[in-house]
Each structure stands twice: as structure tokens, then as C-alpha cells.
Design a protein around this motif. Structure first.
Motif: not given
Ligand code: GLA
Length: 370
Positions: A24, A29-30, A33-34, A156, A158-162, A321
Motif C-alpha cells: 500500500r 492520514g499518517e 491509525d493508532y 511491532m 503497528c496500527g490497523i492501516m496497512d 511510518g
Molecule cells: C506504519 C504502521 C501503520 C501506520 C503508519 C504511519 O506503516 O504499520 O500502522 O501507523 O506506519 O501512519
């Protein structure tokens, strides 16, 4: 299909299923997500393809066409190392709901470009396991499962975006996702109809501090939300009041997250109005905020963004990120070459390796290939 041939050769049988999941880019919107905020990513035309068959026992066998060599045999998912952890994380979080599997993996996401090849791998494995073990999960449940694999197994945060982008995207659309309610909409994004291109500029640098800094940003946001008495920074409605009680890093992080959420909504409004070219200024503002308030950019990203704008881009920003990876630039078709030349010249001037340019056309999310 190459991955099917490799599967057949390694395991002496046909795979039961084959799934593809894409990488992706994020339009805007950076680092929202978290914070329970809004994101607007879309799937790219490159991804990961997984051929898979279930097994009677709980062994996992894994083969990667990129890593080469013989299949890795894992008695338990915990034994996995390196890239294999992204694949093994999915059966690990599914636990007793699945038994073992034989897998072959092929991918063409440009490595190190920050285009989420890891989320693509997790989602393709999750889709394939869901099918062969009849788990019946919805696409959103698949994305959440893939995220859990990365949070709990890879480590890691991470949020849900990816994972959501890899699962829910549609060709010709961006994915507008509310990361709190998990409500989403596929928003039409036909750049060609507006004479525009979205150019990915892969800086080909990756700074090692990326993972530690990511966790630190997330902790800053959680601690600021605690001080402000809100569940997440998404809930901050009065920005000046919030800033007046915070200091230092927390103050800057809040400034970014709150304004970035508004920028996503503004972009959605412009896209809905058919004013695609007008989002450029918001992309620029997003970059400055990520550079100065969120402090996740690096000189290679800043130079790419500045040179792209000087070369005539409507707007540009880092995507993903940060700490390396890619920038995106929104460019009128007739200016693409000029923008690339401007970025390449700025890199050459500094003695940096030539960046790589990739056209980003919104593609479909995960799909079954066989
Ligand atoms: C990484 C994380 C995502 C998001 C981006 C920043 O890609 O995996 O969840 O937080 O950074 O937007």
C-alpha cells in the motif's frame, strides 16, 4: 503461476489455494491509525502471493522464492525467524483453530520502500488459512488478525492501516477508514481522469531507528491522551486548549495528530467534490507536520518532497511510518519527467544514490487467484 510451480516442486503436490495481497501507499492520514483517527491509503499493484495447503499435523513448512533455498520446517510458529515470522505469526495467533500448513511465497513489492510487504504477507496467509480451515472471517476480521500477528508475534506495535489496506482496497479507489469504528468507504480516485499521476519516490534509504522511534511516538501519544483525559487523540476537539496544558514532544505530537485528522477529512471533501488536484496543499502541509511536529522524516524524504514541488508537483509528502522509505508526489501527467529530473538532480548534488520512481495506481485488495 511461478509460486504454484515452486510449491509443486518443493512439496510434490498441488496447493489447495492461492491468495494474493497487495502492498500500500498512504495518500494522507499518517500516524493517525493508532490514535483512533482517519487514514486514506490505497493498495499498489505489487504484492505477495501465497500458495498453501493444510496439513494433518501442526508442522509449518515455508518456502520463499525471494529468500531461495529449501523449505524451512517449523515444529511450532515460535521457531520462525526473520521474514518467516510475518507468515508464522498468523497461525500463531489463530492457535488451536488451525493445524499446520505447507506454504510457498512469492512477492514483487519493492523491498525497503515502505510499501508494507509485511502486511501483504500476513493478509495473504490469513486469507489462505481462513479458507482451508473454514474459519469464515470477514475481511475486517482478517485485517485485525493480521495486525495481531504483527503486534503480538513480530512485536511491532503497528496500527490497523496497512493490513486494512491490503484487505479492503478496491481498484480505482482509496480506502477511507475510521480506525475507531472500523467503518470504511472505498472512495473513487481516478487520477488519470484528472490528468494526474501519483508518483512514488523510493528514497532507497532505511534508518535503523525506525522501529524504536515508532514505539516511542505511540507512547508519546498515549501519555498525552492520558494527560488530556481522553481515550485517544482522536477525541481532542479544542486544539489550543489541549496544547496549552502540554509541553515538549507531547505537545508537538498532539499538534500533528489532531491537524492530520482534519487534513484527511478535508481531502475526502475535495475528492467528493471532484477537485482532486486541490489536495496538493494538504499533502504539503502533512509533510511539514510530520517533519517538524511528529519528527519522523529524514533528509532524503525532505529533499525528495522539496525537489518534487520545485519541479512542479501539485503536492508531495512522505508516506508510511517514516525514517526512510518512500515519498509520494501528485503530478500533472506532462510534468512527471520534469519532477523526476528535479528529484534526481537534487540527489546527485548531494552525492546520494538515485531514487527509484514507481507510478502508484490504486489496485484491488486481497483476492483468491486459484
Ligand atoms: C506504519 C504502521 C501503520 C501506520 C503508519 C504511519 O506503516 O504499520 O500502522 O501507523 O506506519 O501512519
Amino acid at each position: 503461476m511461478r509460486v504454484v510451480e515452486a510449491f509443486r516442486e518443493a512439496y510434490g503436490a498441488e496447493p489447495r489455494t492461492v491468495w494474493h495481497a497487495p502492498g500500500r501507499v498512504n495518500l494522507i492520514g499518517e500516524h493517525t491509525d493508532y490514535n483512533d483517527g482517519f487514514v486514506l491509503p490505497f493498495a499498489v499493484p505489487w504484492g505477495v502471493t501465497v500458495a498453501l495447503s493444510p496439513r494433518e499435523d501442526t508442522t509449518i513448512r515455508l518456502l520463499s522464492l525471494q529468500a531461495g533455498g529449501a523449505p524451512i520446517t517449523l515444529a511450532t510458529p515460535e521457531a520462525a525467524e526473520g521474514w518467516a515470522r510475518y507468515a508464522a505469526g498468523v497461525p500463531a495467533v489463530l492457535g488451536a483453530r488451525v493445524r499446520g500448513a505447507d506454504l510457498a511465497v512469492d512477492g514483487d513489492v519493492p523491498q525497503g520502500a515502505g510499501l508494507s510487504s509485511s502486511a501483504a504477507l500476513e493478509v495473504a496467509v490469513a486469507r489462505a488459512l481462513d479458507e482451508v480451515y473454514g474459519l469464515g472471517q470477514t475481511p475486517m476480521e482478517i485485517a485485525l488478525l493480521a495486525q495481531r500477528a504483527e503486534n503480538e508475534f513480530v512485536g511491532m506495535p503497528c496500527g490497523i492501516m496497512d493490513q486494512a489496506a491490503a484487505t479492503l482496497s478496491r481498484a480505482g479507489h482509496a480506502l477511507f477508514l475510521d480506525c475507531r469504528s472500523l467503518g470504511f468507504r472505498n472512495v473513487p480516485l481516478d487520477l488519470a481522469a484528472h490528468g494526474l499521476r501519483l508518483l512514488i519516490i523510493d528514497t532507497r534509504v532505511h534508518h535503523e531507528l525506525a522501529d524504536g522511534q515508532y514505539a516511542k511516538r505511540r507512547a508519546d501519544c498515549e501519555s498525552a491522551a492520558g494527560k488530556l483525559g481522553v481515550a485517544a487523540l482522536r477525541d481532542v476537539v479544542d486544539l489550543p486548549a489541549a496544547l496549552s496544558v502540554l509541553q515538549g514532544d507531547e505537545r508537538k505530537r498532539v499538534q500533528h495528530v489532531v491537524t492530520e485528522n482534519h487534513r484527511v477529512e478535508a481531502v475526502i471533501g475535495l475528492l467528493r467534490a471532484g477537485a482532486v488536484a486541490e489536495i496538493g496543499g494538504l499533502l504539503n502541509a502533512s509533510h511539514l507536520s510530520l517533519r517538524d511536529q511528529y519528527e519522523v522524516s529524514v533528509p532524503e524524504l525532505d529533499v525528495a518532497v522539496e525537489a518534487a514541488i520545485r519541479g512542479g508537483a501539485r503536492g508531495a509528502r512522505m508516506t508510511g511510518g517514516g525514517f526512510g522509505g518512500s515519498a509520494i508526489a501528485l503530478v500533472a501527467e506532462e510534468r512527471v519527467q520534469r519532477v523526476q529530473d528535479a528529484v534526481s538532480a537534487a540527489y546527485a548534488e548531494r552525492g546520494w544514490r538515485e531514487p527509484r520512481y514507481l507510478p502508484a495506481v490504486p489496485a484491488d485488495g486481497a483476492r483468491k487467484l486459484a
